[in-house]
Write an enzyme that holds these catalytic residues in place. Structure first.
Site, PDB file in Angstrom:
ATOM      1  N   CYS A 151     110.647  -0.736  70.889  1.00  0.00           N
ATOM      2  CA  CYS A 151     110.500  -0.199  72.246  1.00  0.00           C
ATOM      3  C   CYS A 151     111.859  -0.134  72.932  1.00  0.00           C
ATOM      4  O   CYS A 151     112.542  -1.145  73.080  1.00  0.00           O
ATOM      5  CB  CYS A 151     109.529  -1.074  73.030  1.00  0.00           C
ATOM      6  SG  CYS A 151     109.597  -0.857  74.822  1.00  0.00           S
ATOM      7  N   GLY A 152     112.259   1.054  73.362  1.00  0.00           N
ATOM      8  CA  GLY A 152     113.564   1.225  74.002  1.00  0.00           C
ATOM      9  C   GLY A 152     113.724   0.417  75.272  1.00  0.00           C
ATOM     10  O   GLY A 152     114.790  -0.140  75.542  1.00  0.00           O
ATOM     11  N   HIS A 153     112.675   0.355  76.089  1.00  0.00           N
ATOM     12  CA  HIS A 153     112.751  -0.431  77.320  1.00  0.00           C
ATOM     13  C   HIS A 153     112.927  -1.917  77.006  1.00  0.00           C
ATOM     14  O   HIS A 153     113.615  -2.639  77.732  1.00  0.00           O
ATOM     15  CB  HIS A 153     111.480  -0.223  78.153  1.00  0.00           C
ATOM     16  CG  HIS A 153     111.409   1.125  78.801  1.00  0.00           C
ATOM     17  ND1 HIS A 153     112.287   1.524  79.784  1.00  0.00           N
ATOM     18  CD2 HIS A 153     110.556   2.168  78.608  1.00  0.00           C
ATOM     19  CE1 HIS A 153     111.982   2.754  80.173  1.00  0.00           C
ATOM     20  NE2 HIS A 153     110.943   3.170  79.473  1.00  0.00           N
TER      21      HIS A 153
END
Length: 215
Positions: free
Chosen positions: A73-75
């Site tokens: 997940c980038g976040h």
């Protein structure tokens, strides 16, 4: 039975929703540090929690902020270094209640046995999800995600204060929105009036950085 089958289907749909939402959010941070950014170094103050120890861990600590994340997940990758730094600062802070930051990888089949995102558990729909555990009860973390925001919010909770009230006190000029504000008795300093107000006037009291002229 039929009921158990429906619960299983509902949980599977929630997992699929989480995967889709996080995959989309991750695309926005494709140039980040990658999944390795979520790996905690040996000296990290962030506790990495496995399924078997989850409930024992939150029961043992009176105040825990738990991040539910997925490595891809980038976040989550973007939050990782900030969360790590906040954990270090809070671990070193002298607070009436010790604050522990932890993280739970919610991306594997084994870890998803917790059913953390389910409505009857912690009810989150995307990663990273931050849940606060205090004295056996849980609630969603509603603060910011910068280092200073996490530290301020959790410090306030540890002191038994409302973190949003504490944040509001730190915003310059917020007192102007309060009922009863009178600009004739409450002065706000700026570079143009500081010297004449402080150095010349003899009828000024200073309270918490706010100047109040004497009657």
């Amino acid at each position: 039975g039929v009921g158990s089958h429906r619960v299983f289907e509902k949980d599977m749909m929630r997992v699929i929703d989480l995967l889709l939402l996080s995959a989309l959010s991750g695309a926005a941070f494709a140039h980040g540090g990658g999944s390795e950014a979520t790996i905690e170094p040996a000296d990290s103050k962030v506790h990495v929690i496995e399924y078997e120890q989850f409930w024992r861990f939150v029961d043992r600590h009176p105040l825990v902020l738990m991040e539910f994340y997925a490595p891809w997940c980038g976040h989550c990758q973007e939050l990782a270094p900030k969360y790590r730094e906040a954990a270090a600062q809070l671990a070193a802070a002298d607070l009436p209640k010790p604050v522990v930051l932890a993280k739970y990888d919610d991306s594997t089949e084994s870890q998803r046995r917790l059913r953390g995102g389910a409505e009857d558990v912690f009810n989150y729909k995307g990663y990273p999800a931050l849940i606060l555990f205090e004295n056996g009860k849980h609630r969603h973390y509603t603060g910011g995600r910068e280092v200073k925001d996490i530290v301020m919010y959790m410090s306030a909770v540890a002191k038994g204060l409302d973190p949003h009230d504490e944040e509001a006190k730190m915003k310059p000029g917020l007192y102007k929105e309060k009922e009863g504000y009178d600009p004739s008795t409450l002065l706000e300093l700026d570079p143009d009036n500081f010297e004449t107000t402080i150095m010349v006037s003899k009828n000024v009291s200073c309270v918490s950085g706010t100047l109040i002229p004497d009657a």
